[in-house]
Design a protein around this motif. Structure first.
Motif, PDB file in Angstrom:
ATOM      1  N   ASP A   1      -1.729   9.645   6.149  1.00 56.50           N
ATOM      2  CA  ASP A   1      -2.043   9.315   4.759  1.00 56.50           C
ATOM      3  C   ASP A   1      -3.456   8.739   4.643  1.00 56.50           C
ATOM      4  OD1 ASP A   1       0.506  10.086   4.067  1.00 56.50           O
ATOM      5  OD2 ASP A   1       1.291   8.040   3.873  1.00 56.50           O
ATOM      6  N   LEU A   2      -3.794   7.849   5.582  1.00 56.18           N
ATOM      7  CA  LEU A   2      -5.124   7.236   5.559  1.00 56.18           C
ATOM      8  C   LEU A   2      -6.200   8.286   5.797  1.00 56.18           C
ATOM      9  CD1 LEU A   2      -6.875   4.675   5.418  1.00 56.18           C
ATOM     10  CD2 LEU A   2      -6.533   4.406   7.883  1.00 56.18           C
TER      11      LEU A   2
ATOM     12  N   GLN B   1       0.344  10.698  16.251  1.00 56.27           N
ATOM     13  CA  GLN B   1       0.487  11.101  14.850  1.00 56.27           C
ATOM     14  C   GLN B   1      -0.482  12.223  14.460  1.00 56.27           C
ATOM     15  OE1 GLN B   1       1.188   7.713  11.987  1.00 56.27           O
ATOM     16  NE2 GLN B   1       0.722   6.472  13.797  1.00 56.27           N
TER      17      GLN B   1
ATOM     18  N   SER C   1       0.827  -1.207   0.000  1.00 52.35           N
ATOM     19  CA  SER C   1       0.000   0.000   0.000  1.00 52.35           C
ATOM     20  C   SER C   1       0.863   1.260   0.000  1.00 52.35           C
ATOM     21  CB  SER C   1      -0.911   0.010   1.233  1.00 52.35           C
ATOM     22  OG  SER C   1      -1.592   1.252   1.333  1.00 52.35           O
ATOM     23  N   PRO C   2       0.420   2.297  -0.715  1.00 53.36           N
ATOM     24  CA  PRO C   2       1.140   3.579  -0.675  1.00 53.36           C
ATOM     25  C   PRO C   2       0.919   4.336   0.640  1.00 53.36           C
ATOM     26  CG  PRO C   2      -0.838   3.784  -2.008  1.00 53.36           C
ATOM     27  CD  PRO C   2      -0.706   2.323  -1.657  1.00 53.36           C
ATOM     28  N   ILE C   3      -0.022   3.865   1.464  1.00 62.59           N
ATOM     29  CA  ILE C   3      -0.297   4.508   2.756  1.00 62.59           C
ATOM     30  C   ILE C   3       0.816   4.146   3.727  1.00 62.59           C
ATOM     31  CG2 ILE C   3      -1.875   4.565   4.725  1.00 62.59           C
ATOM     32  CD1 ILE C   3      -4.156   4.040   2.731  1.00 62.59           C
ATOM     33  N   ARG C   4       1.501   5.164   4.235  1.00 65.88           N
ATOM     34  CA  ARG C   4       2.635   4.930   5.122  1.00 65.88           C
ATOM     35  C   ARG C   4       2.319   5.189   6.585  1.00 65.88           C
ATOM     36  NH1 ARG C   4       5.595   1.910   2.149  1.00 65.88           N
ATOM     37  NH2 ARG C   4       7.208   2.157   3.752  1.00 65.88           N
ATOM     38  N   ASN C   5       1.290   5.983   6.848  1.00 66.30           N
ATOM     39  CA  ASN C   5       0.959   6.333   8.225  1.00 66.30           C
ATOM     40  C   ASN C   5      -0.516   6.706   8.304  1.00 66.30           C
ATOM     41  OD1 ASN C   5       0.790   9.163   7.402  1.00 66.30           O
ATOM     42  ND2 ASN C   5       3.035   9.097   7.352  1.00 66.30           N
TER      43      ASN C   5
ATOM     44  N   SER D   1     -10.367  12.192  11.924  1.00 62.77           N
ATOM     45  CA  SER D   1      -9.777  12.540  10.627  1.00 62.77           C
ATOM     46  C   SER D   1     -10.531  13.674   9.939  1.00 62.77           C
ATOM     47  CB  SER D   1      -9.777  11.303   9.713  1.00 62.77           C
ATOM     48  OG  SER D   1      -9.044  10.254  10.291  1.00 62.77           O
TER      49      SER D   1
ATOM     50  N   GLY E   1      -6.047  11.448   5.145  1.00 60.41           N
ATOM     51  CA  GLY E   1      -6.142  12.294   3.965  1.00 60.41           C
ATOM     52  C   GLY E   1      -6.984  11.664   2.872  1.00 60.41           C
ATOM     53  N   ARG E   2      -6.806  10.378   2.661  1.00 62.72           N
ATOM     54  CA  ARG E   2      -7.609   9.683   1.652  1.00 62.72           C
ATOM     55  C   ARG E   2      -9.074   9.644   2.046  1.00 62.72           C
ATOM     56  NH1 ARG E   2      -4.833   4.402  -0.941  1.00 62.72           N
ATOM     57  NH2 ARG E   2      -6.891   4.448  -1.912  1.00 62.72           N
TER      58      ARG E   2
END
Length: 337
Positions: free
Chosen positions: A157-158, A257, A150-154, A191, A160-161
């Motif tokens: 990122d999740l 985070q 997955s391009p999600i690193r943290n 979020s 934001g999506r």
């Protein structure tokens, strides 16, 4: 109609009914006399009973039996009887306990966050006002994972999506309305996305959550650390956050985070509404001794549980806050019993 399942441990060994073996309905856990009795032992009664509002094998069952072993080891009792009565997130066992053992000073009830969520969702006739809290014992924190590719690193990122298009970010977890689902709602709100827009995929167990994430059906998954540990170790999954207030298992806390979200799948012990304040105080002291016993400490380590002792008014206030959170999430997620 559910039947009460009476099980026990002889000599500290669990006897399970598996593969056609006839279940043993009336067993009793007994302590083994030691050459040097515990000088600090606080004997509650020769025989105690622990009602576990879940079927054998799950988290409440493991916690209840581990507590029973520790109570025997610390000298609080000579025998422990266990009664399993599962169903509806613990509310079946709660009603059974309140009806049968409300005034019994020698019968304890296991409970926790799952029961709080079930009460908020189901609004049962018998709720947690019918029992009295003794102590919170353990916390099992939730881990958020994504596939290794997955391009999600943290969690940023999740988040934001989810803000960009929540309908394209399905999250997999345990049963609908359960602790995973409620936390997914808390995370969505943290979020800055409406919980109503959460796409949640409920599954019966952690293995199915893993497959949903690895198979691309879900963008992320939520469950206890133990459910993901094998795939995390093999590199198939990547953990992006844990629901504790501080980092655990080498995983950064979600709150650290920048997402205002934390939650514990806690478990604790309760007594009946009619049990005296003096007896409750004795129970608290007996629990304090039990959780120092080596058998209890070994269980914590084996199951990756965090000791999270809390008693008295602090525990009562904690439950009230959890119940309020669960009711708000039940409303925002539009959950139905």
């Amino acid at each position: 109609m559910l039947k009460t399942q009476r099980r026990s441990v002889l000599g500290g060994l669990a006897i399970a009914a598996l593969g056609g073996v006839t279940p043993l309905w009336a067993q009793t856990a007994k302590s083994v006399a030691s050459a040097a009795p515990n000088a600090n032992a606080l004997k509650l009664a020769p025989r105690l009973r622990i009602v576990i509002p879940a079927n054998a094998g799950g988290g409440w069952d493991q916690t209840g039996r581990a507590l029973g072993t520790a109570l025997l080891g610390s000298g609080a009792a000579d025998e422990i009887e266990y009664e399993n009565k599962g169903g509806k997130g613990g509310t079946v066992g709660l009603a059974y306990y309140a009806d049968k053992y409300s005034n019994d000073p020698n019968t304890l009830l296991m409970g926790g966050m799952v029961m709080v969520g079930a009460v908020a969702l189901q609004k049962p006739a018998v709720d947690m006002s019918r029992i009295q809290p003794i102590a919170r014992l353990t916390s099992d924190y939730l881990v958020m994972v994504v596939a290794a590719s997955s391009p999600i690193r943290n969690v940023g990122d999740l988040a934001g999506r989810m803000r960009a298009n929540p309908k394209e970010v399905p999250i997999a977890g345990g049963s609908a309305g359960g602790v995973d689902h409620v936390f997914a709602g808390v995370f969505t709100r943290g979020s800055r996305t409406s919980p109503e827009e959460l796409v949640y995929l409920p599954f019966a167990g952690g293995a199915e959550v893993v497959q949903a994430v690895l198979g691309g059906k879900a963008v992320a998954g939520i469950s206890g650390y133990s459910e993901f540990s094998e795939q995390l170790a093999s590199g198939k999954l990547r953990a992006i956050g844990v629901s504790s207030k501080r980092s655990m298992f080498g995983i950064p806390a979600i709150r650290e985070q920048g997402i205002d979200a934390d939650m514990a799948n806690w478990r604790g012990v309760f007594t009946g509404q009619g049990v005296s304040a003096a007896r409750q105080a004795g129970m608290v002291e007996a629990m304090k001794l039990a959780i120092t016993h080596e058998s209890w400490q070994k269980t914590l380590k084996q199951n990756h549980w965090e000791s999270s002792w809390l008693a008295g008014p602090g525990f009562t206030n904690f439950i009230d806050l959890d119940l309020t959170t669960s009711r708000v999430m039940t409303y925002l997620l539009k959950l139905k019993a």
